[in-house]
Design an enzyme around this catalytic site. Structure first.
Site, PDB file in Angstrom:
ATOM      1  NE  ARG A 139      34.474 -42.004 -29.512  1.00  0.00           N
ATOM      2  CZ  ARG A 139      35.556 -41.655 -28.808  1.00  0.00           C
ATOM      3  NH1 ARG A 139      35.812 -40.373 -28.587  1.00  0.00           N
ATOM      4  NH2 ARG A 139      36.362 -42.576 -28.348  1.00  0.00           N
ATOM      5  CG  HIS A 151      31.770 -44.051 -25.877  1.00  0.00           C
ATOM      6  ND1 HIS A 151      33.060 -44.035 -25.417  1.00  0.00           N
ATOM      7  CD2 HIS A 151      31.864 -44.361 -27.189  1.00  0.00           C
ATOM      8  CE1 HIS A 151      33.901 -44.316 -26.410  1.00  0.00           C
ATOM      9  NE2 HIS A 151      33.200 -44.498 -27.497  1.00  0.00           N
ATOM     10  CG  ASN A 167      34.013 -43.260 -21.679  1.00  0.00           C
ATOM     11  OD1 ASN A 167      33.767 -43.621 -22.833  1.00  0.00           O
ATOM     12  ND2 ASN A 167      33.357 -43.709 -20.621  1.00  0.00           N
ATOM     13  CG  HIS A 195      33.688 -44.669 -37.234  1.00  0.00           C
ATOM     14  ND1 HIS A 195      34.419 -45.777 -36.907  1.00  0.00           N
ATOM     15  CD2 HIS A 195      33.246 -44.172 -36.036  1.00  0.00           C
ATOM     16  CE1 HIS A 195      34.425 -45.966 -35.593  1.00  0.00           C
ATOM     17  NE2 HIS A 195      33.711 -45.006 -35.044  1.00  0.00           N
TER      18      HIS A 195
HETATM   19  C1  HEM Z   1      32.531 -50.913 -33.884  1.00  0.00           C
HETATM   20  C2  HEM Z   1      33.103 -50.491 -32.800  1.00  0.00           C
HETATM   21  C3  HEM Z   1      33.693 -49.115 -32.688  1.00  0.00           C
HETATM   22  C4  HEM Z   1      34.995 -48.822 -32.463  1.00  0.00           C
HETATM   23  C5  HEM Z   1      36.134 -49.819 -32.261  1.00  0.00           C
HETATM   24  C6  HEM Z   1      35.110 -47.379 -32.450  1.00  0.00           C
HETATM   25  C7  HEM Z   1      36.283 -46.699 -32.234  1.00  0.00           C
HETATM   26  C8  HEM Z   1      36.425 -45.337 -32.332  1.00  0.00           C
HETATM   27  C9  HEM Z   1      37.668 -44.630 -32.145  1.00  0.00           C
HETATM   28  C10 HEM Z   1      39.015 -45.284 -31.783  1.00  0.00           C
HETATM   29  C11 HEM Z   1      37.428 -43.321 -32.347  1.00  0.00           C
HETATM   30  C12 HEM Z   1      38.433 -42.177 -32.256  1.00  0.00           C
HETATM   31  C13 HEM Z   1      38.600 -41.764 -30.805  1.00  0.00           C
HETATM   32  C14 HEM Z   1      39.768 -40.829 -30.603  1.00  0.00           C
HETATM   33  O1  HEM Z   1      40.821 -41.036 -31.192  1.00  0.00           O
HETATM   34  O2  HEM Z   1      39.635 -39.894 -29.850  1.00  0.00           O
HETATM   35  C15 HEM Z   1      36.030 -43.181 -32.673  1.00  0.00           C
HETATM   36  C16 HEM Z   1      35.411 -41.992 -32.978  1.00  0.00           C
HETATM   37  C17 HEM Z   1      34.069 -41.880 -33.259  1.00  0.00           C
HETATM   38  N1  HEM Z   1      33.120 -42.883 -33.155  1.00  0.00           N
HETATM   39 FE1  HEM Z   1      33.504 -44.859 -32.973  1.00  0.00          FE
HETATM   40  N2  HEM Z   1      33.883 -46.833 -32.678  1.00  0.00           N
HETATM   41  C18 HEM Z   1      32.982 -47.842 -32.829  1.00  0.00           C
HETATM   42  C19 HEM Z   1      31.618 -47.720 -33.014  1.00  0.00           C
HETATM   43  C20 HEM Z   1      30.943 -46.514 -33.078  1.00  0.00           C
HETATM   44  C21 HEM Z   1      29.512 -46.364 -33.065  1.00  0.00           C
HETATM   45  C22 HEM Z   1      28.520 -47.516 -32.918  1.00  0.00           C
HETATM   46  C23 HEM Z   1      29.258 -45.043 -33.170  1.00  0.00           C
HETATM   47  C24 HEM Z   1      27.922 -44.332 -33.181  1.00  0.00           C
HETATM   48  C25 HEM Z   1      26.784 -44.873 -33.527  1.00  0.00           C
HETATM   49  C26 HEM Z   1      30.528 -44.360 -33.264  1.00  0.00           C
HETATM   50  C27 HEM Z   1      30.696 -43.017 -33.457  1.00  0.00           C
HETATM   51  C28 HEM Z   1      31.927 -42.376 -33.489  1.00  0.00           C
HETATM   52  C29 HEM Z   1      32.070 -40.983 -33.880  1.00  0.00           C
HETATM   53  C30 HEM Z   1      30.969 -40.092 -34.406  1.00  0.00           C
HETATM   54  C31 HEM Z   1      33.425 -40.665 -33.702  1.00  0.00           C
HETATM   55  C32 HEM Z   1      34.087 -39.294 -33.907  1.00  0.00           C
HETATM   56  C33 HEM Z   1      33.895 -38.455 -32.655  1.00  0.00           C
HETATM   57  C34 HEM Z   1      34.475 -37.068 -32.697  1.00  0.00           C
HETATM   58  O3  HEM Z   1      34.989 -36.613 -33.728  1.00  0.00           O
HETATM   59  O4  HEM Z   1      34.422 -36.409 -31.640  1.00  0.00           O
HETATM   60  N3  HEM Z   1      31.528 -45.278 -33.175  1.00  0.00           N
HETATM   61  N4  HEM Z   1      35.436 -44.427 -32.645  1.00  0.00           N
END
Ligand code: HEM
Length: 313
Positions: free
Chosen positions: A59, A63, A86, A185
């Site tokens: 992630r 970002h 972030n 995800h």
């Molecule tokens: C399509 C648009 C995207 C949206 C709206 C989005 C939104 C989010 C949100 C809201 C979270 C949870 C954050 C939290 O509650 O702390 C999250 C977690 C995460 N996102 Fe996305 N995301 C997107 C695209 C991506 C992309 C492109 C990647 C990587 C290539 C990614 C990888 C991750 C990962 C791996 C997590 C979990 C992180 C952790 O457990 O520390 N996301 N994302």
């Protein structure tokens, strides 16, 4: 689920051009031959210590790339790191410690932006996902982005499919890239504040799934905001294609996840990824290379930081 042959899709992925500006996979082969193995060992140790760290590092790279390009600006202490979207980023310490080891092997040679891109790939591999060759040669930014830039560059999880497609298009990424990258995800977690509205307001959600999640994510804003739930409820720490099979049964955790499979133009892509882990893996690798190529600093632009969290003095 009826699965058509995915051969066509696989062949398509193989011929998709992965234009990489001036970046090259062999960039450090002479200047720092041990860099790749140092990064891999650091990531493997961190993931063995805590599986979620693989998700957090992946992630972090996303970002970084979406805000001002893949220039490690997200790692700088200050405005960008403190911007709302972030605040829940993690993994800074892992990157700092890998950077310290890389610096000990090759002084001021390997950029933080490249370390992050390789760490994202190694995280996916450590959790059982596909591998790919990472084009290298990015340099680090001199400064961070503003909070406004962060908010304007990262799509919120309340976005519609049309908004998501357009946000990705503005970065040179296609709708297929959007679906493939969202497959990230398949690992990691989200906080209740990010999916509460979906649990109580969306209608395209599996009711048993919603009820189970509501137990740990109360309706009232401010109550349980930080409570965590896995983004992939089936296999939370394996990098597989279960994220897409979940979408087919309306078990996407975020509103933006379910938008990808909600009767719109990306349904067929989501279905093909649910049907074939290989098709997903190949499209994900292709899209990661494209994402990693967003506006890199190269040549004499920027700098090679000595420490990832601060620009050189
Ligand atoms: C399509 C648009 C995207 C949206 C709206 C989005 C939104 C989010 C949100 C809201 C979270 C949870 C954050 C939290 O509650 O702390 C999250 C977690 C995460 N996102 Fe996305 N995301 C997107 C695209 C991506 C992309 C492109 C990647 C990587 C290539 C990614 C990888 C991750 C990962 C791996 C997590 C979990 C992180 C952790 O457990 O520390 N996301 N994302």
């Amino acid at each position: 689920m009826a699965c058509a042959s995915s051969l066509g899709l696989l062949m398509l992925a193989a011929v998709v051009s992965t234009a990489t500006a001036q970046l090259s996979a062999t960039f450090y082969d002479t200047s720092c031959p041990s860099a790749m193995s140092i990064i891999k060992s650091g990531v493997t140790a961190a993931v063995n210590n805590e599986r979620r760290m693989g998700a957090s590092l992946l992630r972090l790279h996303f970002h970084d790339c979406f805000v001002q390009g893949c220039d490690a600006s997200v790692l700088l202490a200050g405005n960008e790191r403190n911007a709302g979207p972030n605040l829940s980023l993690r993994g800074f310490g892992v990157i700092d410690s890998i950077k310290t080891q890389v610096e000990a092997a090759c002084k001021q040679t390997v950029s933080c932006a490249d370390i992050l891109a390789v760490a994202a790939r190694d995280s996916v591999v450590a959790l059982g996902g596909p591998s790919w060759s990472v084009p290298l040669g990015r340099r680090d930014s001199l400064g961070a982005a503003t909070a406004t830039q962060v908010i304007n560059s990262l799509p919120p999880s309340t976005d519609s499919l049309a908004q998501l497609i357009s946000a990705y298009a503005s970065k040179g990424l296609s709708a297929t890239d959007l679906v493939a990258l969202s497959g990230a995800h398949t690992i990691g977690v989200a906080r209740c504040r990010g999916f509460r509205t979906r649990l109580y307001n969306d209608t395209n959600i599996n009711s048993a799934f919603a009820t189970a999640l509501q137990a740990n994510c109360p309706r009232a804003t401010g109550s349980g905001d930080g409570n965590l739930a896995p983004l992939d409820t089936t296999t939370p720490s394996a990098f597989d294609n279960a994220y897409f099979t979940n979408l087919l049964s309306q078990k996407g955790l975020l509103h933006s996840d379910q938008e990808l499979f909600n009767g719109g133009s990306t349904d067929s892509t989501g279905r093909s990824f649910a049907c074939s882990a290989a098709a997903f893996g190949s499209a994900f690798a292709t899209a990661m290379v494209k994402m990693g190529n967003i506006a890199p600093l190269t040549g004499t632009q920027g700098q090679i930081r000595l420490s990832c969290s601060a620009a050189n003095s």
